[in-house]
Each structure stands twice: as C-alpha cells, then as structure tokens.
Design an enzyme around this catalytic site. Structure first.
Site, PDB file in Angstrom:
ATOM      1  N   ILE A  79       0.816  -1.219   0.000  1.00 28.26           N
ATOM      2  CA  ILE A  79       0.000   0.000   0.000  1.00 28.26           C
ATOM      3  C   ILE A  79       0.846   1.265   0.000  1.00 28.26           C
ATOM      4  CG2 ILE A  79      -2.029  -1.038   1.085  1.00 28.26           C
ATOM      5  CD1 ILE A  79      -1.059  -0.006   3.769  1.00 28.26           C
ATOM      6  N   GLU A  81       5.282   2.917  -0.463  1.00 25.12           N
ATOM      7  CA  GLU A  81       6.715   2.687  -0.554  1.00 25.12           C
ATOM      8  C   GLU A  81       7.438   4.010  -0.356  1.00 25.12           C
ATOM      9  OE1 GLU A  81       9.840  -0.054  -2.994  1.00 25.12           O
ATOM     10  OE2 GLU A  81       7.775   0.158  -3.694  1.00 25.12           O
ATOM     11  N   GLY A  82       8.570   3.970   0.369  1.00 27.96           N
ATOM     12  CA  GLY A  82       9.348   5.176   0.615  1.00 27.96           C
ATOM     13  C   GLY A  82      10.805   4.839   0.786  1.00 27.96           C
ATOM     14  N   ASP A 207       9.790  16.029   9.906  1.00 27.03           N
ATOM     15  CA  ASP A 207       9.382  15.564   8.580  1.00 27.03           C
ATOM     16  C   ASP A 207       7.882  15.747   8.368  1.00 27.03           C
ATOM     17  OD1 ASP A 207      10.010  14.577   6.075  1.00 27.03           O
ATOM     18  OD2 ASP A 207       9.747  12.488   6.639  1.00 27.03           O
TER      19      ASP A 207
END
Length: 388
Positions: A79, A81-82, A207
C-alpha cells in the site's frame, strides 16, 4: 560509525532474537549534553530512559508472524513505498489468541539501508512513549539478525483513508472539502503541539508533510513516520546539530544553512503545508511554468490582504469556502514562514488560529446557506406571481 546494540538475547543459538531495541551510544551522548548545573531540580530524562519505562507495551513479533500476516509480503498487499522500504496491509492475530484478527499496516525495512536501520530505532522509541489521538499507534515491531540477513519491521494501526497527500493532490478522487482540510490541519497541529510541549522532553518531528498525515475512516488525522524525529535541546542549549535531512521544499532555511534543528523548524514546515491546503499545489512542481514551480515563491503574488488573493485558491474548491477564513489561514502561514525563527508562532498558537478559522468558516457557511435559501424563496415567489 558504530552500530547500535539492539538486542538483549542471552542465548548463543541462531534462533530469532526478540527484544526491545536500545540506543546505548545515543544515551551516553544525550546524558553528557544535559545541563546539570541546577542540582535542586531533577534532570530531564532522555527519550531512551522514558522508553525503558514503556517498552513492555510494545508487542515483539517474529519475522514469520509478519510474513504470514502479509501472505509472504505479497505485492498485491503493498500500500506504499518510501525511503525506508515498503508498507503492506496485513492481518495479525491478537497476542492472547482471543478475539478477531486485526488489520494492520506493516512497514518493512530495505535491507540495504543503514539509514533505514536508524530510522527504525527512532520510530520504535518515539512511538513507544507518545500517546495522543493525532499520532499513529505503533502496535509492535520485529528486529532479527539471522541467516536471512537483517530484518527490521514496524507494525502500525491501519489507516483506511491513506494520506492527506493522496486526497489533496489526486485528481482521481473527489475534491477534499474546505472545512475538512482545516479540520485535518487542526488535528495535525494538535499532534505537533503535543510533541513540542506535552511530554517530559521536547520532540522535533522534522518531517511534517502531507504524505505523513494519515487519515482514519472519518478523516481524523494522525501523524506517522517518526524515523527522522529528534529529541529537542535541553538545558541551555538552543538547538540540536544534525545532518540536514528531509523532503525537498519543506525544510526551514536556517536548518538547511546551518544544520541547527529547533522546534521552530517544524513551524516553518507546517506553514508550507498550510499553503498546499489553500492552493491545492505541491511545494515543488517541476511540470509547471518556471515562475510557478516553487509554491512559496508563486504565492507571494497573491497577498492575503489583496484583491488578487482568491486567484491563489485551489480552483477545485469552486468557491465553496470562506474567503475570510482563507485569508486568516494565509496570514497564519506567513507567520509560520517568518525568516526569523524566533518570531514564528508556537504550535499552541497555530492550534488557536485554526480553531478560529474553522469557526469563521462555519459562520460563513450558515450565512451563505441562509442567503441561498432566501434567494431561492424569493425566486419561487416571483414565479408563482407570474403564473397568476
């Protein structure tokens, strides 16, 4: 660079190690930096010390449990991606084997990234001590070193509506309504305010961006991805010195220039996202004309107190928003983006400003509805009179 000691497995066997992660090296450096001149007051405890009190609350999964939960990390269940790795939707059984299975999100570390290993450690510790309705819950983790190599995974509560980024920028989804946008930002601000002042130590999130604001089924927001979070300065220290990391277009200028990280760095980033909410544009869009590629430069053409201001607003809102509230949000964004970090508002002040903007939006919505209803009634009467 030394690798952190992670597991407390006393056995010499090759079975999977299952234990709470530790940051011994970091603890030594943190403790040496604490100001201890005032001996009448207890020294603030570090993140590591706070985590040790609550580490028993985190469930430790075996690698096989999480492999089974995702059907072998099936691509159909991916579900997201990083930089850290991939995120899968999975189903786990309750620890006591009683009750129905629970749907979760499982983040799997890219095996070849040491940075990911450090971020995994940070997430386990920070999410292990926080407790706030606008912060995602970490349900457990897995960390093993065996014949298969390094395995680092995190297990979170599942957020069915994905992220703010997904709903704000995807053209395939319905337009995110104005009031919903403000309520999402309010919840995110409350989460940041908690990190900045609701714990024994200050936490710098570092972040904040639309993709890290996850949404529950009812669009309640929760901050996620604490891999870059840092413990704030203590004692007489004014900042934390660190390598500059983050996402292009979001980092505060003083942080980029000096590497000095402060609570005010989060405030700047929040201001960037406020303008994304107003305009429906990403902070950097290379596919636009040169003058429009950088959001913060482009919005300067449309000051909040000018007649041109509405030209900046997301056209997909189709004027279904409070112009007065929008101006207030733009002014709030400008204050968050003050070049002088000391003059930026606190997150508590940001929360108050957003609450006022929401109240004004609700008031304007009532007035708009009344005017619309009144106009419709008058038109109906005129039609009836003409018929007679």
């Amino acid at each position: 660079m030394k690798c952190f000691l992670i597991f407390k497995d006393k056995s010499k066997s090759k079975r999977e190690a299952k234990s709470a992660p530790e940051l011994r090296d970091q603890r030594k450096s943190d403790s040496s930096a604490i100001n201890r001149t005032t001996r009448s007051l207890p020294s603030p405890r570090s993140i590591d010390e706070l985590y040790r009190e609550k580490e028993h609350n985190s469930r430790v999964f075996s690698y096989q449990e999480l492999r089974d939960a995702t059907n072998g990390f099936n691509r159909m269940l991916k579900i997201g991606e990083g930089g850290f790795g991939s995120v899968y939707k999975g189903t786990i059984r309750p620890e006591n084997e009683k009750g129905a299975p629970v749907v979760v999100a499982i983040k799997k570390l890219n095996k070849h990234g040491f940075q990911g290993h450090k971020e995994w450690l940070a997430e386990v510790q920070f999410l292990g001590i926080v407790n706030h309705p606008n912060l995602v819950k970490l349900l457990g983790y897995c960390g093993v070193d065996d014949e298969r190599g390094i395995q680092r995974l995190l297990v979170y509560e599942f957020m069915p509506n994905r992220s703010l980024e997904h709903h704000l920028f995807s053209r395939a989804l319905p337009t995110l309504p104005w009031k919903t946008r403000l309520e999402i930002l309010l919840g995110a601000a409350q989460g940041l305010a908690y990190l900045h002042g609701g714990l024994e130590v200050k936490v710098i999130y570092r972040d904040f961006k639309a993709s890290n604001v996850l949404l529950e089924e009812n669009f309640k927001p929760k901050l996620s991805d604490f891999g870059l979070a840092r413990e704030g300065p203590q004692g007489d220290r004014t900042h934390v010195s660190t390598a500059v990391v983050g996402t292009l277009g979001y980092a505060a200028p003083e942080y980029v220039e000096t590497g000095h990280l402060t609570i005010q760095s989060d405030i700047w980033t929040f201001g960037v996202v406020l303008y994304e909410i107003l305009t429906g544009r990403r902070t950097v869009e290379r596919n636009r004309p040169t003058m429009e590629q950088k959001l913060l430069d482009w919005v300067k053409q449309y000051p909040s107190d000018s007649k041109k201001f509405s030209m900046m607003m997301d056209p997909r809102l189709r004027n279904q928003y409070s112009i007065n509230a929008a101006r207030k949000v733009a002014k709030l964004a400008d204050s968050c983006l003050n070049k002088n970090a000391k003059e930026r508002p606190t997150m508590n002040q940001v929360v108050e400003s957003l609450e006022i903007a929401i109240q004004e939006s609700e008031s304007d919505e009532v007035n708009y509805t009344s005017q619309t209803t009144g106009s419709a009634t008058s038109s109906s009467r005129m039609i009836q009179q003409n018929k007679k």
